[in-house]
Design an enzyme around this catalytic site. Structure first.
Site, mmCIF file in Angstrom:
data_model
loop_
_atom_site.group_PDB
_atom_site.id
_atom_site.type_symbol
_atom_site.label_atom_id
_atom_site.label_comp_id
_atom_site.label_asym_id
_atom_site.label_seq_id
_atom_site.Cartn_x
_atom_site.Cartn_y
_atom_site.Cartn_z
ATOM 1 N N ARG A 110 -5.134 -9.692 14.880
ATOM 2 C CA ARG A 110 -6.552 -9.405 15.059
ATOM 3 C C ARG A 110 -6.762 -8.681 16.370
ATOM 4 O O ARG A 110 -5.862 -8.543 17.184
ATOM 5 C CB ARG A 110 -7.368 -10.710 15.069
ATOM 6 C CG ARG A 110 -7.545 -11.400 13.717
ATOM 7 C CD ARG A 110 -8.712 -10.866 12.901
ATOM 8 N NE ARG A 110 -9.856 -10.530 13.710
ATOM 9 C CZ ARG A 110 -10.742 -11.396 14.200
ATOM 10 N NH1 ARG A 110 -10.602 -12.685 13.964
ATOM 11 N NH2 ARG A 110 -11.757 -10.984 14.922
ATOM 12 N N ARG B 269 -4.237 -4.101 19.113
ATOM 13 C CA ARG B 269 -3.232 -4.209 18.039
ATOM 14 C C ARG B 269 -2.042 -3.306 18.325
ATOM 15 O O ARG B 269 -0.893 -3.686 18.066
ATOM 16 C CB ARG B 269 -3.859 -3.841 16.688
ATOM 17 C CG ARG B 269 -4.923 -4.811 16.222
ATOM 18 C CD ARG B 269 -5.344 -4.552 14.796
ATOM 19 N NE ARG B 269 -6.645 -5.125 14.515
ATOM 20 C CZ ARG B 269 -7.168 -5.260 13.305
ATOM 21 N NH1 ARG B 269 -6.483 -4.861 12.254
ATOM 22 N NH2 ARG B 269 -8.366 -5.779 13.133
ATOM 23 N N LYS C 264 -18.710 -0.926 7.337
ATOM 24 C CA LYS C 264 -17.775 -1.897 6.765
ATOM 25 C C LYS C 264 -17.894 -3.276 7.424
ATOM 26 O O LYS C 264 -17.445 -4.272 6.844
ATOM 27 C CB LYS C 264 -16.337 -1.393 6.867
ATOM 28 C CG LYS C 264 -15.778 -1.308 8.272
ATOM 29 C CD LYS C 264 -14.348 -0.816 8.278
ATOM 30 C CE LYS C 264 -13.778 -0.760 9.686
ATOM 31 N NZ LYS C 264 -13.726 -2.076 10.345
ATOM 32 N N ASP C 265 -18.496 -3.345 8.619
ATOM 33 C CA ASP C 265 -18.648 -4.621 9.322
ATOM 34 C C ASP C 265 -19.983 -5.298 9.048
ATOM 35 O O ASP C 265 -20.209 -6.423 9.511
ATOM 36 C CB ASP C 265 -18.513 -4.414 10.840
ATOM 37 C CG ASP C 265 -17.110 -4.000 11.249
ATOM 38 O OD1 ASP C 265 -16.155 -4.360 10.540
ATOM 39 O OD2 ASP C 265 -16.975 -3.297 12.272
ATOM 40 N N ARG D 216 -7.934 -7.417 1.961
ATOM 41 C CA ARG D 216 -7.868 -6.238 1.086
ATOM 42 C C ARG D 216 -6.499 -5.586 1.175
ATOM 43 O O ARG D 216 -5.872 -5.251 0.150
ATOM 44 C CB ARG D 216 -8.965 -5.242 1.500
ATOM 45 C CG ARG D 216 -8.881 -3.882 0.838
ATOM 46 C CD ARG D 216 -9.871 -2.915 1.473
ATOM 47 N NE ARG D 216 -9.607 -2.687 2.888
ATOM 48 C CZ ARG D 216 -8.785 -1.741 3.348
ATOM 49 N NH1 ARG D 216 -8.150 -0.945 2.505
ATOM 50 N NH2 ARG D 216 -8.607 -1.589 4.642
ATOM 51 N N ARG D 217 -6.004 -5.383 2.395
ATOM 52 C CA ARG D 217 -4.690 -4.756 2.574
ATOM 53 C C ARG D 217 -3.573 -5.683 2.102
ATOM 54 O O ARG D 217 -2.605 -5.236 1.470
ATOM 55 C CB ARG D 217 -4.494 -4.394 4.051
ATOM 56 C CG ARG D 217 -5.370 -3.246 4.518
ATOM 57 C CD ARG D 217 -5.279 -3.075 6.024
ATOM 58 N NE ARG D 217 -6.023 -1.911 6.500
ATOM 59 C CZ ARG D 217 -6.639 -1.841 7.674
ATOM 60 N NH1 ARG D 217 -6.612 -2.883 8.493
ATOM 61 N NH2 ARG D 217 -7.281 -0.748 8.035
ATOM 62 N N CYS E 60 -16.071 -12.641 3.288
ATOM 63 C CA CYS E 60 -15.057 -12.012 4.138
ATOM 64 C C CYS E 60 -13.637 -12.244 3.645
ATOM 65 O O CYS E 60 -12.721 -11.527 4.052
ATOM 66 C CB CYS E 60 -15.199 -12.489 5.582
ATOM 67 S SG CYS E 60 -14.835 -14.248 5.796
#
Length: 311
Positions: A151, A157, A83-84, A133-134, A244
């Site tokens: 971030r 987090r 995903k990165d 996306r979220r 992104c």
């Protein structure tokens, strides 16, 4: 072909990334017990920068330094979260994917100190996430909740959540499992509630193209079904040319009969418009399936939607 005696593995230096490297080391040791491994941790631009990723090359900020170590010969094997890895441009010249490991959980998790579910959160609850996306999906399904930027790696987090910077977090289930913190999960969200990012739960092993002995040695760690799923998903993202800041989500799945399916969504950042496409491969190869689903989204207006988002 003789197996290399030493494999130098490069990765991001976060606790999660290093846990992922340990998985690779264990699997490689089981397959080739005579091969030693050395870990080369690097801090990437994306790990150091806490602002908008678009200001530092987007997703490439998490792979640039890892790729450099591979290309300059200071490392032999790179471990990435798929995903990165940017899909809107090819891998660095001279490198290739040697394997995609068996896929982990692709779902998102809600972390709330009182164990509330997403539907139980009161209006105004601050959800810590910087994922477009979220944010788009929450705006569509739970507009009464507030997203606040956060971030850093999963551990940091969680620390910020404890410090009161947010009331809840959205994190990847697979990431929490990799760092041994699945205990903090208050709810695992279905893919219908929160569609995952492209490449969710997949670890990729990247080598230099000329290191044929190493490629042969690590290719056996790969999972064929995951390889097909990753190929379809990354081709989808490549054709869409998502950046992104593009709210793009989707996942490929291998059905019970072995057939590959691909489901994808493109959102406006405010979640008010959603484009959807879902196809089964049938006679199509994975890359062609990814292209077909991307074209279906483009026909619905995905190009204008993606290009209209600043990045």
């Amino acid at each position: 072909m003789p197996t290399p005696e030493l494999v130098r593995i490069v990765s991001r230096d976060s606790p999660m990334a290093l846990a992922q490297v340990e998985r690779v080391r264990r699997e490689l040791a089981a397959l080739h017990p005579g091969t030693a491994t050395e870990v080369i941790p690097v801090k990437t631009t994306g790990d150091k920068w806490m602002g908008d990723l678009a200001a530092v090359e987007g997703k490439g900020a998490f792979t640039k330094e890892v790729d450099a170590a591979l290309l300059d010969g200071s490392a032999d094997l790179a471990v990435h979260c798929v995903k990165d890895i940017p899909a809107d441009r090819p891998l660095p010249a001279g490198t290739t994917f040697a394997a995609f490991l068996e896929r982990d959980d692709i779902r998102d998790a809600l972390v709330h100190s009182d164990g509330l579910t997403l539907d139980e959160l009161p209006a105004g609850t601050r959800i810590g996430t910087s994922s477009v996306r979220r944010i788009a999906q929450l705006a569509a399904s739970h507009p009464h909740l507030e997203c606040v930027p956060i971030r850093g790696n999963a551990n940091s987090r969680l620390d910020k959540l404890a410090a009161g910077d947010a009331d809840a977090l959205l994190l990847a289930v697979s990431g929490l499992e990799r760092i041994g913190r699945s205990d903090v999960i208050s709810e695992i969200l279905s893919v219908e509630t929160m569609c995952p990012p492209i490449g969710a739960g997949i670890l990729a092993l990247q080598c230099r193209e000329g290191d044929t002995a190493l490629i042969e040695a690590v290719s056996a760690l790969g999972d064929p079904a995951t390889h097909r799923e990753a190929t379809a998903e990354r081709m989808l993202l490549h054709v869409l040319q998502g950046h992104c800041n593009s709210p793009i989500a989707g996942y490929a799945s291998t059905e019970g009969d072995g057939e590959l399916a691909l489901y994808a969504k493109v959102f406006t950042p405010d979640g008010k418009r959603t484009l959807r496409a879902h196809e089964w491969a049938g006679p199509l190869d994975p890359a062609t399936l990814g292209t077909s689903v991307a074209v279906a989204l483009l026909r619905q207006g995905a190009r204008e939607l993606i290009d209209g988002i600043p990045h």
